[in-house]
Design a protein around this motif. Sequence first.
Motif, mmCIF file in Angstrom:
data_model
loop_
_atom_site.group_PDB
_atom_site.id
_atom_site.type_symbol
_atom_site.label_atom_id
_atom_site.label_comp_id
_atom_site.label_asym_id
_atom_site.label_seq_id
_atom_site.Cartn_x
_atom_site.Cartn_y
_atom_site.Cartn_z
ATOM 1 N N ASP A 169 9.741 74.840 47.276
ATOM 2 C CA ASP A 169 8.884 73.661 47.179
ATOM 3 C C ASP A 169 7.924 73.594 48.361
ATOM 4 N N ALA A 170 8.376 74.050 49.520
ATOM 5 C CA ALA A 170 7.542 74.011 50.733
ATOM 6 C C ALA A 170 7.983 75.143 51.650
ATOM 7 N N LYS A 171 7.010 75.757 52.309
ATOM 8 C CA LYS A 171 7.312 76.928 53.121
ATOM 9 C C LYS A 171 6.307 77.011 54.269
ATOM 10 N N LEU A 172 6.802 77.326 55.466
ATOM 11 C CA LEU A 172 5.942 77.579 56.618
ATOM 12 C C LEU A 172 6.261 78.979 57.120
ATOM 13 N N ILE A 173 5.258 79.844 57.125
ATOM 14 C CA ILE A 173 5.432 81.218 57.590
ATOM 15 C C ILE A 173 4.814 81.343 58.982
ATOM 16 N N ILE A 174 5.580 81.886 59.913
ATOM 17 C CA ILE A 174 5.115 82.042 61.296
ATOM 18 C C ILE A 174 5.308 83.491 61.723
ATOM 19 N N LEU A 180 4.307 83.847 70.347
ATOM 20 C CA LEU A 180 4.164 84.267 71.737
ATOM 21 C C LEU A 180 2.803 83.852 72.292
ATOM 22 N N ASP A 181 1.762 83.975 71.465
ATOM 23 C CA ASP A 181 0.399 83.696 71.922
ATOM 24 C C ASP A 181 0.135 82.205 72.089
ATOM 25 N N ASP A 182 0.706 81.364 71.220
ATOM 26 C CA ASP A 182 0.459 79.920 71.291
ATOM 27 C C ASP A 182 1.709 79.181 70.830
ATOM 28 N N THR A 183 2.685 79.136 71.707
ATOM 29 C CA THR A 183 3.983 78.554 71.365
ATOM 30 C C THR A 183 3.875 77.075 71.000
ATOM 31 N N ALA A 184 3.092 76.318 71.761
ATOM 32 C CA ALA A 184 2.977 74.880 71.512
ATOM 33 C C ALA A 184 2.386 74.606 70.128
#
Length: 262
Positions: A169-174, A180-184
């Motif tokens: 239904d919902a997915k976030l791919i990282i 490493l480049d932009d942790t925040a």
Amino acid sequence: MSLHHKIANRLKAAFLGAPWPVPNPHKSDIYLVSYPKSGNTWMRYLLAYAIWPEIGDVDLVRMASYIPSFGLAHDREKMLDPASPCNQLKHRIIKEHTPYSRAAKRHVKRAIYIARDGRDAMVSYWHFCNQKDQASIPFSDFIEQSARPEHSYGRWRDHVDGWLNAPLDAKLIIRYEDMLDDTAFWLRKSLEFAEIEASDDAIKKAVERASFNEMKKLEQTHGFNLDFIKTVDFVRQGKKGSWQETFKEGDLERFNRFHGGP
């Protein structure tokens, strides 16, 4: 029976359609998933420190109350405790390495998946397994052995593709390298995905507290207090591109053949 074989049997049962190992699954749960040594323990700490900024340094035993892992009995106990902080969230966040399976299809509706360059993940996983099992398996052999069907997590490419193509239904791919480049930035995206508000200051402090140096210091001074990793340097390097220091002649071809390429 070794822990490795217990995990392998559990995952094999999941593929065969056995009951989902989470003791009290909710449709609202978010699963934080990656192939081993690809960054989901790091994200686990980032999220915990951002969501609960008042907590002190936590080992992996205490972490069970905040962001549990369903592969551990102690964590499953915390999932069943209504007073556990994880059960106060709109979307409980559960960390795991399990491949996508028929059981996952029935129970997982939301997931954050962290994908790391498989070559770097393989090197880190090799160091982890050799230390944990007090073994000295040559890296070239480990590439092949870790891809076998009876192994806990199987081929790297199948693991990644399984979750990337999962009909959720919902997915976030990282990408781990992007973390490493932009942790925040990716911490904030994960919090937004979980519908959790956190101030810029809380995110900044969480990134500082979960930095490589701070995590290494935590491991050296307090340990993570799980019996099966007490002989392991759990926080090792975390760099991108470090596979080039370990891969020897033929290893890249071997990785491509057995794990499907980076």
